[in-house]
Design a protein around this motif. Structure first.
Motif, PDB file in Angstrom:
ATOM      1  N   LYS A  15       0.812  -1.229   0.000  1.00  0.00           N
ATOM      2  CA  LYS A  15       0.000   0.000   0.000  1.00  0.00           C
ATOM      3  C   LYS A  15       0.842   1.275   0.000  1.00  0.00           C
ATOM      4  N   ARG A  58      -6.467   1.366  17.659  1.00  0.00           N
ATOM      5  CA  ARG A  58      -7.630   1.415  16.755  1.00  0.00           C
ATOM      6  C   ARG A  58      -8.417   2.721  16.936  1.00  0.00           C
ATOM      7  N   ARG A 118       5.922  -5.565  12.698  1.00  0.00           N
ATOM      8  CA  ARG A 118       4.462  -5.669  12.756  1.00  0.00           C
ATOM      9  C   ARG A 118       4.028  -6.431  14.003  1.00  0.00           C
ATOM     10  N   ARG A 137     -10.184 -11.397   7.830  1.00  0.00           N
ATOM     11  CA  ARG A 137     -10.323 -10.059   7.234  1.00  0.00           C
ATOM     12  C   ARG A 137     -10.753 -10.050   5.764  1.00  0.00           C
TER      13      ARG A 137
END
Ligand code: S3P
Length: 174
Positions: A15, A58, A118, A137
């Protein structure tokens, strides 16, 4: 004017690199939600996860997306989990055209596990954690996306060009 373009997809799908290239191609400004969270919190993502937990991250991610509604002329790269909350999926739709960079799981895992930065893959069995996260997901990426591109082994340039093409066609069909 071309609307904002938003890149979603699992960790390691490219991305950020594709987003930078797309920004250069379109003249849009490149924005990355992870980078914005790091700036507003003054801490690396891994530190935020370790010190304050995923829910805190989040919330910061959701605030960041909320602040982007109404901003024009951006290519936005999002964190792999930005699609988890329904409220975020709604925010993404408000911000612009949502493009999902889909990729073969083995290629994704190889890239996602390479950086070691990560937090969600820092487990006893990173591949099992990866598979579980990815499978849970996939339906959410599908639901959130206006367009999807299987990036396979394409170069950054090829992905950026193909996405721009798809985004333009999607825009004209709207
Ligand atoms: C996450 C992906 C990361 C970052 C955080 C959580 C996720 O972004 O937002 O570590 O839940 O998949 P990238 O997709 O850019 O690695």
């Amino acid at each position: 004017m071309l609307p904002n373009l938003i890149l979603i997809g699992f960790m390691g799908c490219g991305k950020s690199s594709v987003g930078r290239r797309l920004a250069a191609l379109t003249g849009h400004r490149f924005v990355d939600t992870d980078e914005m969270v790091v700036q507003s919190e003054g801490q690396a993502i891994s530190e935020i996860f370790a010190a304050k937990g995923e829910a805190y991250f989040r919330d910061a991610e959701e605030r960041t997306l909320g602040n982007l509604v109404g901003v024009c002329g951006i290519v936005l790269s999002t964190g792999g989990g930005a699609i988890l909350r329904e409220s975020n999926r709604a925010l993404l739709k408000k911000i612009g055209i949502v493009a999902w960079l889909d990729k073969d799981p083995d290629l994704l895992f190889e890239r996602a596990s390479r950086s070691g930065k990560r937090p969600l893959l820092q487990t006893g069995d990173p591949r099992a954690s990866f598979d579980e996260l990815l499978n849970s997901r996939l339906p959410l990426y599908k639901e959130a996306a206006d367009i999807r591109l299987d990036v396979g082994a394409m170069s950054i340039e090829e992905v950026a060009q193909a996405l721009l093409d798809k985004a333009l066609r999607h825009h004209h069909m709207l």
